[in-house]
Design a protein around this motif. Sequence first.
Motif, PDB file in Angstrom:
ATOM      1  N   GLN A  96     -12.129  14.478 -24.317  1.00 57.72           N
ATOM      2  CA  GLN A  96     -11.683  15.079 -25.586  1.00 57.72           C
ATOM      3  C   GLN A  96     -12.663  14.715 -26.690  1.00 57.72           C
ATOM      4  O   GLN A  96     -12.936  13.548 -26.928  1.00 57.72           O
ATOM      5  CB  GLN A  96     -10.277  14.580 -25.925  1.00 57.72           C
ATOM      6  CG  GLN A  96      -9.736  15.057 -27.270  1.00 57.72           C
ATOM      7  CD  GLN A  96      -9.623  13.932 -28.279  1.00 57.72           C
ATOM      8  OE1 GLN A  96      -9.144  12.842 -27.964  1.00 57.72           O
ATOM      9  NE2 GLN A  96     -10.067  14.191 -29.500  1.00 57.72           N
ATOM     10  N   THR A 109     -20.843  19.324 -28.203  1.00 54.91           N
ATOM     11  CA  THR A 109     -19.678  19.179 -27.326  1.00 54.91           C
ATOM     12  C   THR A 109     -20.023  19.579 -25.899  1.00 54.91           C
ATOM     13  O   THR A 109     -19.721  18.859 -24.936  1.00 54.91           O
ATOM     14  CB  THR A 109     -18.510  20.031 -27.835  1.00 54.91           C
ATOM     15  OG1 THR A 109     -18.113  19.575 -29.127  1.00 54.91           O
ATOM     16  CG2 THR A 109     -17.315  19.959 -26.891  1.00 54.91           C
ATOM     17  N   VAL A 129     -11.339  18.924 -19.108  1.00 57.54           N
ATOM     18  CA  VAL A 129     -11.651  19.120 -20.519  1.00 57.54           C
ATOM     19  C   VAL A 129     -10.364  19.429 -21.281  1.00 57.54           C
ATOM     20  O   VAL A 129      -9.652  20.378 -20.942  1.00 57.54           O
ATOM     21  CB  VAL A 129     -12.679  20.261 -20.697  1.00 57.54           C
ATOM     22  CG1 VAL A 129     -12.890  20.570 -22.174  1.00 57.54           C
ATOM     23  CG2 VAL A 129     -14.005  19.884 -20.041  1.00 57.54           C
ATOM     24  N   LEU A 131      -8.699  20.887 -24.240  1.00 60.51           N
ATOM     25  CA  LEU A 131      -8.863  21.850 -25.328  1.00 60.51           C
ATOM     26  C   LEU A 131      -7.829  21.522 -26.408  1.00 60.51           C
ATOM     27  O   LEU A 131      -6.627  21.639 -26.183  1.00 60.51           O
ATOM     28  CB  LEU A 131      -8.680  23.278 -24.789  1.00 60.51           C
ATOM     29  CG  LEU A 131      -9.110  24.470 -25.631  1.00 60.51           C
ATOM     30  CD1 LEU A 131      -9.077  25.750 -24.774  1.00 60.51           C
ATOM     31  CD2 LEU A 131      -8.278  24.680 -26.871  1.00 60.51           C
ATOM     32  N   TYR A 160     -14.732  24.778 -25.782  1.00 61.54           N
ATOM     33  CA  TYR A 160     -14.201  23.981 -24.675  1.00 61.54           C
ATOM     34  C   TYR A 160     -14.220  24.764 -23.360  1.00 61.54           C
ATOM     35  O   TYR A 160     -14.478  24.186 -22.285  1.00 61.54           O
ATOM     36  CB  TYR A 160     -12.790  23.505 -24.990  1.00 61.54           C
ATOM     37  CG  TYR A 160     -12.731  22.249 -25.836  1.00 61.54           C
ATOM     38  CD1 TYR A 160     -13.330  21.069 -25.407  1.00 61.54           C
ATOM     39  CD2 TYR A 160     -12.051  22.226 -27.051  1.00 61.54           C
ATOM     40  CE1 TYR A 160     -13.266  19.899 -26.163  1.00 61.54           C
ATOM     41  CE2 TYR A 160     -11.977  21.065 -27.814  1.00 61.54           C
ATOM     42  CZ  TYR A 160     -12.589  19.913 -27.358  1.00 61.54           C
ATOM     43  OH  TYR A 160     -12.516  18.750 -28.112  1.00 61.54           O
TER      44      TYR A 160
END
Length: 260
Positions: A96, A109, A129, A131, A160
Amino acid sequence: MPFGRTGRKLQGVVLLFLTFLSLSLVQGSDRVLFIGNSYTYYNEMPQMFAAIATAQGHPVEAERVTTGGWSLNKHLKAQTAMERVRTGEWNFVVLQDRSDNPVSNPQDTIDCVQTFAEAIQLSGAKPVVYLTMAYTEPKLSKTYGSSDWEGMQLALASTYRQAAEQSGSLLAPAGEAWAILRREHPEWELHVGDGSHPNPLGSYLIALTMTATMYGEVDVTLLPEQVGNAHLSEAQLAAFADAVGRVFLHGKEHASLNRE
């Protein structure tokens, strides 16, 4: 996937929670590491997830490397999280980034997820991942001079999703489930007063999405103790389950995992 089962809040939640949590420590449980910041550790969301997953028959031991305000880039520079990835014998590692970094610096990211994911996969674990969710309108207006929370949510989702696809990670689309409830039930508050962080119900929604991502099901019959004294009706519980289920209709590949 058996999405959408509903039920009333069980009596003796605390006792059940402690029982499920103790079971998660037995041999054969999945080990899940969460790397992130306060969006992850608020309301002890990883332990909510562990309780829910264990109640569904998937014993989980959840741990975290989280520091308030940190980005994935800062975690990489600090090296502590990467060391835990390499030495922890995890089944899943959840990633995150800082709240607005996927919007203001999307390539950072994507690159950081890729770096972590390569190490996670090399260790034998599966990267996930997370989101995240957009700010509230007042928070957005104060920070950016805009109240377009849906635009922020779309930008978060775009970054993301790209990060997950390029790195071969699972995607836990918690922010998209959050957006469904914000549109359809604006009277249900999921943020705390700062307009950024999740309240206990928001963290519960995130935990449900994590369970669906890793195990392909969502069950709202257990409210972990971190949810507090919330009394959710069957209609509310059904709406939570429905929101989580619907976000996977456009990306089922992220919610399924071939376990050996």
